[in-house]
Design a protein around this motif. Structure first.
Motif, PDB file in Angstrom:
ATOM      1  N   ASP A   1     -52.312  -9.108 -97.587  1.00 21.67           N
ATOM      2  CA  ASP A   1     -51.788  -9.396 -98.927  1.00 21.67           C
ATOM      3  C   ASP A   1     -52.837  -9.083-100.001  1.00 21.67           C
ATOM      4  O   ASP A   1     -54.005  -9.458 -99.870  1.00 21.67           O
ATOM      5  CB  ASP A   1     -51.393 -10.881 -98.989  1.00 21.67           C
TER       6      ASP A   1
ATOM      7  N   ASP B   1     -53.281 -10.220-103.097  1.00 20.59           N
ATOM      8  CA  ASP B   1     -53.891 -11.382-103.753  1.00 20.59           C
ATOM      9  C   ASP B   1     -54.932 -12.047-102.844  1.00 20.59           C
ATOM     10  O   ASP B   1     -55.993 -12.440-103.296  1.00 20.59           O
ATOM     11  CB  ASP B   1     -52.823 -12.407-104.156  1.00 20.59           C
TER      12      ASP B   1
ATOM     13  N   GLU C   1     -48.078 -22.079-100.583  1.00 21.58           N
ATOM     14  CA  GLU C   1     -46.703 -22.587-100.550  1.00 21.58           C
ATOM     15  C   GLU C   1     -45.789 -21.708-101.407  1.00 21.58           C
ATOM     16  O   GLU C   1     -44.648 -21.446-101.033  1.00 21.58           O
ATOM     17  CB  GLU C   1     -46.670 -24.052-100.976  1.00 21.58           C
ATOM     18  N   GLN C   2     -46.311 -21.232-102.548  1.00 20.83           N
ATOM     19  CA  GLN C   2     -45.519 -20.333-103.385  1.00 20.83           C
ATOM     20  C   GLN C   2     -45.323 -18.986-102.681  1.00 20.83           C
ATOM     21  O   GLN C   2     -44.251 -18.394-102.715  1.00 20.83           O
ATOM     22  CB  GLN C   2     -46.195 -20.148-104.747  1.00 20.83           C
ATOM     23  N   TRP C   3     -46.374 -18.524-102.027  1.00 23.21           N
ATOM     24  CA  TRP C   3     -46.329 -17.243-101.302  1.00 23.21           C
ATOM     25  C   TRP C   3     -45.283 -17.319-100.182  1.00 23.21           C
ATOM     26  O   TRP C   3     -44.529 -16.367 -99.951  1.00 23.21           O
ATOM     27  CB  TRP C   3     -47.722 -16.971-100.732  1.00 23.21           C
TER      28      TRP C   3
ATOM     29  N   GLU D   1     -42.613 -19.004-100.136  1.00 25.30           N
ATOM     30  CA  GLU D   1     -41.255 -18.946-100.676  1.00 25.30           C
ATOM     31  C   GLU D   1     -40.830 -17.502-100.922  1.00 25.30           C
ATOM     32  O   GLU D   1     -39.646 -17.180-100.875  1.00 25.30           O
ATOM     33  CB  GLU D   1     -41.161 -19.743-101.986  1.00 25.30           C
ATOM     34  N   ARG D   2     -41.795 -16.623-101.179  1.00 32.46           N
ATOM     35  CA  ARG D   2     -41.480 -15.219-101.484  1.00 32.46           C
ATOM     36  C   ARG D   2     -41.491 -14.326-100.250  1.00 32.46           C
ATOM     37  O   ARG D   2     -40.967 -13.231-100.261  1.00 32.46           O
ATOM     38  CB  ARG D   2     -42.510 -14.634-102.474  1.00 32.46           C
ATOM     39  N   ASN D   3     -42.177 -14.762 -99.203  1.00 32.96           N
ATOM     40  CA  ASN D   3     -42.414 -13.872 -98.061  1.00 32.96           C
ATOM     41  C   ASN D   3     -41.834 -14.441 -96.772  1.00 32.96           C
ATOM     42  O   ASN D   3     -41.999 -15.625 -96.492  1.00 32.96           O
ATOM     43  CB  ASN D   3     -43.923 -13.667 -97.852  1.00 32.96           C
ATOM     44  N   ASP D   4     -41.166 -13.581 -96.007  1.00 28.37           N
ATOM     45  CA  ASP D   4     -40.699 -13.978 -94.686  1.00 28.37           C
ATOM     46  C   ASP D   4     -41.709 -13.517 -93.659  1.00 28.37           C
ATOM     47  O   ASP D   4     -42.208 -12.395 -93.738  1.00 28.37           O
ATOM     48  CB  ASP D   4     -39.343 -13.334 -94.385  1.00 28.37           C
TER      49      ASP D   4
END
Lengths: 454, 80
Positions: A429, A431, A443-445, A447-450
């Protein structure tokens, strides 16, 4: 007093780690185990082993009487608590010493003091170490509360003194909002908890988790620089590094000095870690708590300083003075640790106990794999899900990331789901690669990534 | 009436109460409804509620509080 025989009051990868350190010092090892761990790697590697009870931790690894009985039976003269279980239980440290044995760690009184949030905050303030700004206690007068909030600086958190677990918390971003929310929060707290008391704390919006490793001998304290553990899920660390990639040198010096001042003020003995929140933008840090034990992520510090922390803590427990001067401890290169847990990241991190049918362990320069695994081993459901840690080192962070990707591609654990696929995704990744993260990043990541299964 | 058994879908540690200082979800002799919680199974420090698939009277707990349980093992007997 020299330790001849060390009892390890723990299990899993840390028990294996302690056995190896003791062996390097020529100390015999006694491994305690529950009925679920009779075939564990630690039991196989220790010089002797004593069963201490049924699988449930409350009846085995947390049973102080059973652990002390095992020490008597085996003739051990010291006890290493590892991390978790009894490691931060002051009553256990006291009981070990009352039984005439050496406890590898701080005195019970030190564990007790630093385990109490308010007392630890006070100790920090006395040592001149900043804590998260806020009201020292409950604050009932609305005008005084608004005054203090303005002095601390918005946004602030309004918390119910009787609340807990995240309940009864409001965020006020300015004076107007504070004036509206404070009475509401108080009334709500009164209704929910029967006590309308509130207190306020500065909201640290985007912070990194940075912690300082220290060793003390009860007289002198040295630091081993910092680790950054910002990648967390549900307050559990997932990925750790040393040093913190973006921390400016002057802030590193300040953090390390603060950590040593606090540890020194309580005459700290043993290995300890002081946890801080670090605000990049404001270049400010706040003391959170001190962990009075060896930590899971200690190997990244060992890689960048070249010092065996577990061996040093055993030496100190034997009564040896600290062998290191501060100037002997230098930062060299960059290390990254990935926690390999028996959890399925493709299925909301569902715990995945079971049998490991096959295992391929990564190797090569700058690669270390601390684990409880061997082919055919059973992962019992009774304990936490940490199977092991993959730790890599190289001269630079970019090099360490390349080594990490190589090592993760070598690692194969069959039979149980693990978090290795998560780490492969994180290592790729952008970032993460530029260390552009904070404590809520992962935790935000997620939510965006499977995460696709391995 | 037929005796039925609630089976643990997970391996781990069985708890009959939500916290050490709380009363048990159910005692032997209590009535239980479909979907009512009869206990918790802790697997790797995460807690999962076990709900009854049957309505009736709890006649016997087959696993004691804080004892180990295997996936597929019967936890409680219900006379429905």
């Amino acid at each position: 007093m020299a330790i001849a025989s060390l009892l390890i009051a723990n299990r899993g990868e840390i028990a294996v780690r302690i056995i190896r350190a003791a062996r390097d010092l020529g100390i015999r090892t006694v491994q305690v185990y529950s009925q679920a761990d009779a075939e564990s790697l630690a039991v196989q590697l220790a010089d002797s082993a004593v069963e201490i009870g049924p699988p449930a931790a409350a009846k085995s690894y947390l049973n102080i009487e059973a652990v002390l009985a095992a020490a008597r039976e085996s003739g051990a003269d010291a006890v290493h608590p590892g991390y978790g279980f009894l490691a931060e239980n002051p009553g256990f440290a006291d009981a070990v010493e009352a039984a005439g044995l050496i406890y590898v760690g701080p005195k019970g009184a030190t564990i007790r003091l630093l385990g109490d949030k308010i007392a630890a905050r006070e100790a920090a303030s006395k040592a001149g170490v900043p804590t998260v700004p806020g009201s020292p206690d409950r604050i009932d007068d609305p005008a005084a509360a608004l005054d203090l909030a303005a002095r601390i600086g918005f946004p602030v958190l309004i918390k119910a003194t009787a609340g807990g677990g995240g309940r009864g918390i409001r965020v006020a971003k300015d004076r107007t909002e504070f004036s509206r929310l404070a009475p509401l929060a108080s009334a709500e707290a009164k209704a929910a908890f029967g006590d309308g008391g509130i207190y306020i704390e500065k909201l640290i919006q985007k912070a990194r988790h940075i912690e300082i490793q220290v060793l003390g001998d009860g007289d002198r304290v040295v630091h081993f620089f910092e680790r950054e553990c910002s990648l967390q899920r549900r307050r559990q660390k997932v990925w750790e590094e040393a040093p913190a990639a973006t921390l400016p040198g002057d802030m590193r010096r300040e953090l390390c000095a603060a950590a040593v001042a606090l540890a020194q003020s309580v005459n700290y003995r043993g290995a300890g870690t002081l946890e801080f929140l670090y605000d990049d933008d404001a270049k400010e840090f706040y003391f959170l708590e001190m962990n009075t034990r060896i930590q899971v992520e200690h190997p990244v510090t060992e890689f960048v300083t070249g010092i065996d922390l577990v061996r040093e803590m055993i030496r100190i427990a034997q009564g040896e003075p600290l062998a290191l001067r501060q100037e002997d401890i230098q930062l060299n290169g960059h290390a990254i640790e990935c926690r390999i847990n028996a959890e399925d990241p493709a299925n909301d991190f569902m715990p995945a106990p079971g049998s490991v049918t096959a295992l391929r362990v990564p190797g090569g320069p700058g690669v270390r794999f601390d684990s409880m695994l061997y082919p055919g081993c059973e992962i019992p459901p009774f304990y936490d899900s940490l199977l092991g840690k993959l730790i890599v080192w190289d001269n630079t962070r970019a090099g360490a990331l390349r080594r990490l990707q190589g090592a993760l591609s070598e690692l194969e654990i069959s039979g149980v789901s693990t978090t290795a696929p998560l780490h492969r995704a994180l290592a790729a990744d952008e970032d993460v690669r530029s260390a552009n993260f904070h404590t809520r990043f992962l935790e935000q990541w997620l939510e965006r990534n499977d995460i696709s299964p391995a | 009436m037929a005796k039925q058994q609630v089976i643990s879908p997970l391996p781990g540690t069985f708890y009959r109460k939500s916290a050490p200082d709380q009363p048990s979800y159910k005692e032997e002799g209590d009535q239980v409804a479909v979907g009512e919680t009869i206990g918790l199974v802790e697997v790797m420090k995460s807690f999962h509620e076990i709900k009854s698939d049957f309505a009736g009277t709890v006649t016997k707990f087959l696993i004691d509080n804080e004892d180990a349980v295997m996936a597929g093992q019967a936890l409680v007997e219900i006379d429905g």
